[in-house]
Design an enzyme around this catalytic site. Structure first.
Site, PDB file in Angstrom:
ATOM      1  N   LYS A  60       0.847  -1.204   0.000  1.00 27.45           N
ATOM      2  CA  LYS A  60       0.000   0.000   0.000  1.00 27.45           C
ATOM      3  C   LYS A  60       0.875   1.245   0.000  1.00 27.45           C
ATOM      4  CE  LYS A  60      -3.786  -2.221   2.408  1.00 27.45           C
ATOM      5  NZ  LYS A  60      -4.268  -2.650   3.723  1.00 27.45           N
ATOM      6  N   GLN A  68      -5.159  -1.469   9.815  1.00 28.08           N
ATOM      7  CA  GLN A  68      -4.987  -2.787   9.204  1.00 28.08           C
ATOM      8  C   GLN A  68      -5.560  -3.869  10.122  1.00 28.08           C
ATOM      9  OE1 GLN A  68      -3.724  -3.388   6.135  1.00 28.08           O
ATOM     10  NE2 GLN A  68      -3.895  -5.592   6.335  1.00 28.08           N
ATOM     11  N   ASP A 113     -11.409   2.985   4.024  1.00 31.03           N
ATOM     12  CA  ASP A 113     -11.699   1.545   4.010  1.00 31.03           C
ATOM     13  C   ASP A 113     -13.209   1.288   3.918  1.00 31.03           C
ATOM     14  OD1 ASP A 113      -9.958  -0.595   4.010  1.00 31.03           O
ATOM     15  OD2 ASP A 113      -9.388  -0.349   6.114  1.00 31.03           O
TER      16      ASP A 113
HETATM   17  N1  GUN Z   1      -6.737  -6.674   6.099  1.00 31.97           N
HETATM   18  C1  GUN Z   1      -6.856  -7.360   4.937  1.00 31.97           C
HETATM   19  N2  GUN Z   1      -7.469  -6.618   4.009  1.00 31.97           N
HETATM   20  C2  GUN Z   1      -7.762  -5.435   4.591  1.00 31.97           C
HETATM   21  C3  GUN Z   1      -8.399  -4.240   4.132  1.00 31.97           C
HETATM   22  O1  GUN Z   1      -8.842  -4.118   2.991  1.00 31.97           O
HETATM   23  N3  GUN Z   1      -8.486  -3.244   5.038  1.00 31.97           N
HETATM   24  C4  GUN Z   1      -8.017  -3.355   6.295  1.00 31.97           C
HETATM   25  N4  GUN Z   1      -8.153  -2.319   7.107  1.00 31.97           N
HETATM   26  N5  GUN Z   1      -7.421  -4.431   6.760  1.00 31.97           N
HETATM   27  C5  GUN Z   1      -7.295  -5.467   5.907  1.00 31.97           C
END
Ligand code: GUN
Length: 306
Positions: free
Chosen positions: A55, A99, A122
């Site tokens: 990311k 996350q 998100d």
């Molecule tokens: N963990 C795995 N995929 C995601 C996601 O798209 N967002 C978040 N916040 N955590 C994750």
């Protein structure tokens, strides 16, 4: 022998979206706004660390500002609230991503609710979940279902009056996808089945569009798929593989080789839905920055008015 399905290449589609995002970032930067994403990672989870690094890299490549806050697994709830409050108040940060999963002693719900909904790129905050559900465009749609809808659009997969079947009932993928597919525009009919459905095969066989998001390798086999269907495989499971230098490989929920003989289109794993997720997250962050800039302009105009 059937003709093999068209491969829906998420890597290529996401590259195109990231280039579009980079062009929008360049425009915003010219106007003095640098979209910023903060990712909060708690504890050491191998897979999460890999996601967070990619990311951050994608942000930088698009010309965005990125900040990763890596907190120890023993962080207290008060400390984590403090970090989120700080990011909520920080004008350089337009998107905040906590996350998941969090370490077992922390229930994610109150922390997700603490994130300013205007920075919740998100789309996990209840306000954004509700907005997405009622079709209010002010909401942020979570990146994975948004990515699948984008693949459907760009691949020109027909949805109007078609039957979409979703396997899985997660808040992150399946529930938002259900409302996106049935909304005015796509106009699909939607059936959702999950782990308590005794036999999913009669449902999956009816699908013109089949989306599988449960994390069970090999769950969907060729006999469960309608000829010509578009199949989206959201599963990402690491399975041991001594032949791979990492000791594992990543597989989806669909028996890719077998289903490719029946389906009309199919996403691979890796390189399908996965890469789309980061591209859509960047897009949400740029949108958050654009809205923030618009709010600031409005406030400045109001202050300047006699
Ligand atoms: N963990 C795995 N995929 C995601 C996601 O798209 N967002 C978040 N916040 N955590 C994750």
């Amino acid at each position: 022998m059937n003709v093999s399905a068209r491969i829906v290449d998420g890597t290529e589609i996401s590259r195109a979206i990231r280039a579009e995002v980079a062009a929008e970032v360049a425009q915003l930067r010219a106007a003095g706004v640098v979209p910023g994403l903060a990712v909060v990672l708690v504890g050491a989870d191998g897979a999460s660390e890999v996601y967070v690094r990619s990311k951050a890299r994608a942000c930088r490549e698009a010309g965005m500002h990125d900040r990763t806050l890596h907190l120890p697994a023993e962080v207290t709830a008060e400390e984590l609230y403090g970090v989120i409050d700080g990011l909520n108040a920080d004008p350089d940060i337009h998107g905040i991503l906590l996350q998941l999963p969090l370490p077992a002693h922390l229930n994610p719900k109150p922390f997700l609710e603490r994130i300013d909904a205007a920075k919740d790129v998100d789309g996990f905050h209840p306000l954004n979940v509700g907005r997405a559900f009622i079709g209010d465009p002010r909401g942020f749609v979570p990146a994975t279902p948004a990515g699948i809808m984008e693949m459907i659009r760009r691949e020109q997969i027909p949805t109007q009056g078609r039957h979409a079947v979703i396997v899985g009932r997660s808040l992150i993928v399946s529930k938002p996808l259900m409302s996106l597919l049935m909304a005015p525009g796509p106009n699909a009919g939607v059936t959702l089945v999950h782990r308590h459905t005794p036999d999913i095969a009669p449902f999956t066989r009816m699908a013109d569009i089949l989306i599988v998001a449960v994390g069970k390798p090999g769950l969907v086999t060729a006999d469960m798929v309608k000829p010509g269907a578009a199949v989206f495989d959201v599963g990402i499971t690491r399975v041991p593989d001594p032949a791979d230098p990492r000791g594992y490989r990543v597989v989806g929920d669909v028996d890719h080789a077998g289903v490719s003989e029946v389906a009309g289109a199919i996403t691979p794993v890796p390189g399908g839905v996965g890469p789309m997720t980061i591209a859509m997250l960047l897009r949400n962050t740029v949108e958050a920055a654009r809205r923030d800039a618009a709010r600031t302009r409005k406030r400045d105009r109001r202050r300047a008015a006699p």
